[in-house]
Design an enzyme around this catalytic site. Structure first.
Site, PDB file in Angstrom:
ATOM      1  N   LYS A  84      -9.022   1.661 -16.738  1.00 51.93           N
ATOM      2  CA  LYS A  84      -9.863   1.324 -15.579  1.00 51.93           C
ATOM      3  C   LYS A  84     -11.290   1.020 -16.001  1.00 51.93           C
ATOM      4  O   LYS A  84     -11.970   0.231 -15.342  1.00 51.93           O
ATOM      5  CB  LYS A  84      -9.833   2.452 -14.543  1.00 51.93           C
ATOM      6  CG  LYS A  84      -8.543   2.466 -13.759  1.00 51.93           C
ATOM      7  CD  LYS A  84      -8.740   2.917 -12.324  1.00 51.93           C
ATOM      8  CE  LYS A  84      -7.485   2.750 -11.507  1.00 51.93           C
ATOM      9  NZ  LYS A  84      -7.481   3.443 -10.243  1.00 51.93           N
TER      10      LYS A  84
ATOM     11  N   LYS B 106       2.950  -2.267 -16.215  1.00 57.05           N
ATOM     12  CA  LYS B 106       3.429  -1.521 -15.048  1.00 57.05           C
ATOM     13  C   LYS B 106       3.189  -2.322 -13.760  1.00 57.05           C
ATOM     14  O   LYS B 106       2.164  -3.003 -13.641  1.00 57.05           O
ATOM     15  CB  LYS B 106       2.646  -0.197 -15.052  1.00 57.05           C
ATOM     16  CG  LYS B 106       2.690   0.615 -13.843  1.00 57.05           C
ATOM     17  CD  LYS B 106       1.751   1.808 -13.967  1.00 57.05           C
ATOM     18  CE  LYS B 106       0.441   1.548 -13.265  1.00 57.05           C
ATOM     19  NZ  LYS B 106      -0.313   2.719 -12.863  1.00 57.05           N
TER      20      LYS B 106
ATOM     21  N   LYS C 187      -0.336  -2.220  -7.509  1.00 54.27           N
ATOM     22  CA  LYS C 187      -0.820  -2.871  -6.286  1.00 54.27           C
ATOM     23  C   LYS C 187      -2.173  -3.534  -6.497  1.00 54.27           C
ATOM     24  O   LYS C 187      -2.584  -4.378  -5.708  1.00 54.27           O
ATOM     25  CB  LYS C 187      -0.858  -1.880  -5.109  1.00 54.27           C
ATOM     26  CG  LYS C 187      -1.639  -0.593  -5.340  1.00 54.27           C
ATOM     27  CD  LYS C 187      -1.490   0.328  -4.137  1.00 54.27           C
ATOM     28  CE  LYS C 187      -2.046   1.710  -4.324  1.00 54.27           C
ATOM     29  NZ  LYS C 187      -1.241   2.739  -4.915  1.00 54.27           N
TER      30      LYS C 187
HETATM   31  P1  TYM Z   1      -1.027   6.135  -7.415  1.00 49.65           P
HETATM   32  O1  TYM Z   1      -1.624   6.066  -6.063  1.00 49.65           O
HETATM   33  O2  TYM Z   1      -1.433   5.118  -8.423  1.00 49.65           O
HETATM   34  O3  TYM Z   1       0.559   6.064  -7.302  1.00 49.65           O
HETATM   35  C1  TYM Z   1       1.311   6.937  -6.458  1.00 49.65           C
HETATM   36  C2  TYM Z   1       2.603   7.328  -7.156  1.00 49.65           C
HETATM   37  O4  TYM Z   1       3.352   6.167  -7.518  1.00 49.65           O
HETATM   38  C3  TYM Z   1       3.694   6.217  -8.909  1.00 49.65           C
HETATM   39  N1  TYM Z   1       3.705   4.850  -9.449  1.00 49.65           N
HETATM   40  C4  TYM Z   1       4.744   4.301 -10.106  1.00 49.65           C
HETATM   41  N2  TYM Z   1       5.951   4.777 -10.432  1.00 49.65           N
HETATM   42  C5  TYM Z   1       6.798   3.949 -11.091  1.00 49.65           C
HETATM   43  N3  TYM Z   1       6.475   2.676 -11.437  1.00 49.65           N
HETATM   44  C6  TYM Z   1       5.282   2.149 -11.138  1.00 49.65           C
HETATM   45  N4  TYM Z   1       4.990   0.901 -11.457  1.00 49.65           N
HETATM   46  C7  TYM Z   1       4.337   2.976 -10.440  1.00 49.65           C
HETATM   47  N5  TYM Z   1       3.073   2.776  -9.976  1.00 49.65           N
HETATM   48  C8  TYM Z   1       2.698   3.941  -9.384  1.00 49.65           C
HETATM   49  C9  TYM Z   1       2.587   7.061  -9.539  1.00 49.65           C
HETATM   50  O5  TYM Z   1       2.995   7.622 -10.746  1.00 49.65           O
HETATM   51  C10 TYM Z   1       2.323   8.089  -8.461  1.00 49.65           C
HETATM   52  O6  TYM Z   1       3.251   9.149  -8.562  1.00 49.65           O
HETATM   53  N6  TYM Z   1      -3.617   9.890  -9.427  1.00 49.65           N
HETATM   54  C11 TYM Z   1      -2.487   9.554  -8.591  1.00 49.65           C
HETATM   55  C12 TYM Z   1      -2.599  10.100  -7.183  1.00 49.65           C
HETATM   56  C13 TYM Z   1      -2.838  11.566  -7.135  1.00 49.65           C
HETATM   57  C14 TYM Z   1      -1.880  12.587  -7.389  1.00 49.65           C
HETATM   58  C15 TYM Z   1      -2.568  13.804  -7.167  1.00 49.65           C
HETATM   59  C16 TYM Z   1      -0.534  12.573  -7.768  1.00 49.65           C
HETATM   60  C17 TYM Z   1      -4.005  12.167  -6.791  1.00 49.65           C
HETATM   61  N7  TYM Z   1      -3.842  13.527  -6.828  1.00 49.65           N
HETATM   62  C18 TYM Z   1      -1.908  15.032  -7.349  1.00 49.65           C
HETATM   63  C19 TYM Z   1       0.111  13.798  -7.931  1.00 49.65           C
HETATM   64  C20 TYM Z   1      -0.573  15.025  -7.717  1.00 49.65           C
HETATM   65  C21 TYM Z   1      -2.403   8.032  -8.479  1.00 49.65           C
HETATM   66  O7  TYM Z   1      -3.338   7.320  -8.696  1.00 49.65           O
HETATM   67  O8  TYM Z   1      -1.195   7.584  -8.024  1.00 49.65           O
END
Ligand code: TYM
Length: 336
Positions: free
Chosen positions: A119, A201, A204
């Site tokens: 990032k 990966k 969005k």
């Molecule tokens: P975020 O918002 O990017 O994504 C949410 C969830 O989707 C999963 N994910 C994917 N899984 C498979 N293939 C992909 N291409 C893919 N893109 C996203 C992510 O692994 C995630 O599980 N930091 C986290 C949000 C967060 C969080 C937390 C998660 C904040 N606090 C506490 C767990 C526990 C994030 O940015 O996810």
């Protein structure tokens, strides 16, 4: 992960950022598992809007996306009467514990986070300190609720490892403060790749709309995107590291239909990529159809969404304040 009725239910927690409409990657990597775990575990799910401001947001869009993602969580089949569903910024304990955890996180370990490195490159004009300390806030989200399992996609594994290191470090100083959380990462769908660059990966925030399926894409758009997904010139369906495009589509198909890779190879033996892609598109459309229908219904009732968020925040805060209070007392803060 089986547990008997007589045992106290294990705690499951996970959050998603409201930085746009979630993708099929979010759905297969995380949401599908959330919905599957809801009945058997003591679950908390949330919208990580505090995390989202590590990247510049337009205020009206952030508000809209937060509500949309909240509606999407309900549309997954999560039940606000059974699960705690909340918006992170409405539970102040997250920011409070995050500060404390910052002081138990080493500069070196935060610097090693892949997401921070990526990032800071993609947002070189705004490498803010929040982007750097992001994992400490994520650790706070998890540790506040003494979570046992955290269902996430593979990209979050490193943050989970850091959370465990922080928990272990603090438990070493202040006995029994935090439950040690474990990542729960599904076998298929843990890393859904971009449709246009299958080495990357699916995300969005990718500027190329064709690289991802959004959870709100229409059936036509889904079919078009999958049809134009990058494959290779061999035109034979089998799973291999040398065929990242086809293997990615097989992963998606497997998640949506429950079929194994062997079964998929047998199903498309002697057939070309045209048939395969049409079947993948149909499976994705059918998988998302009920979610999209429920989403539209929920989004039309803003008052209900706001009421659910308020209730979820109150429930979450009640639980989170217990852990925060315990941590503050052990650390040596004066008590009110
Ligand atoms: P975020 O918002 O990017 O994504 C949410 C969830 O989707 C999963 N994910 C994917 N899984 C498979 N293939 C992909 N291409 C893919 N893109 C996203 C992510 O692994 C995630 O599980 N930091 C986290 C949000 C967060 C969080 C937390 C998660 C904040 N606090 C506490 C767990 C526990 C994030 O940015 O996810």
């Amino acid at each position: 992960m089986e547990q008997t009725q007589s045992e106290k239910k294990k705690v499951v927690l996970s959050l998603v950022q409201p930085s746009g409409v979630p993708t099929l990657g979010n759905y297969l990597g995380a949401f599908k598992n959330w919905a599957g775990m809801a009945k058997d575990y003591d679950c908390l799910f949330g919208v990580a809007d505090l995390h989202a401001i590590t990247v510049r947001q337009v205020p009206a869009e952030l508000r809209a996306h937060t509500l949309e993602v909240f509606a999407l969580l309900l549309a997954l089949g999560l039940d606000p009467q059974r699960e705690t569903i909340f918006v992170q910024s409405q539970v102040p304990e997250h920011a409070q514990l995050a500060w404390i955890l910052n002081c138990y996180t080493q500069f070196g370990e935060a610097s090693r986070m892949t997401q921070f490195k990526e990032k800071s490159q993609s947002h070189a004009d705004n490498v803010n300190v929040g982007l750097f300390t992001y994992p400490a806030l994520m650790a706070a989200d998890i540790l506040l609720y003494q979570a046992d399992f955290v269902p996430v996609g593979e990209d979050q594994k490193q943050h989970l490892e850091l959370t465990r290191n922080i928990a272990e470090r603090m438990n070493g100083v202040y006995e029994n403060l935090f439950t040690m959380p474990e990542p729960f990462i599904g076998k298929a769908g843990a890393r859904v790749m971009s449709l246009t660059e299958p080495e990357k990966k699916m995300s969005k925030s990718d500027p190329n709309q064709k690289s991802f399926v959004s959870l709100l894409d229409t059936p036509d758009v889904i079919a078009k995107k999958i049809k134009s997904a990058v494959t290779d010139s061999e035109a034979r369906v089998y799973f291999s590291a040398e065929k990242p495009g086809v293997s990615n589509l097989m992963g998606i198909y497997s998640c949506c239909t429950g079929r194994s890779y062997d079964e998929i190879e047998a199903e498309f033996a002697g057939k070309g990529y045209g048939d395969f892609k049409a079947a993948v598109a149909e499976a994705v459309v059918e998988e998302l159809r009920p979610v999209q229908e429920r989403y539209k219904k929920h989004l039309a009732d803003k008052a209900y969404l706001l009421e659910c968020a308020a209730k979820g925040a109150e429930q979450a805060s009640r639980r989170a304040s217990k852990t925060l209070g315990k941590a503050m007392k052990k650390i040596g803060f004066l008590q009110l």
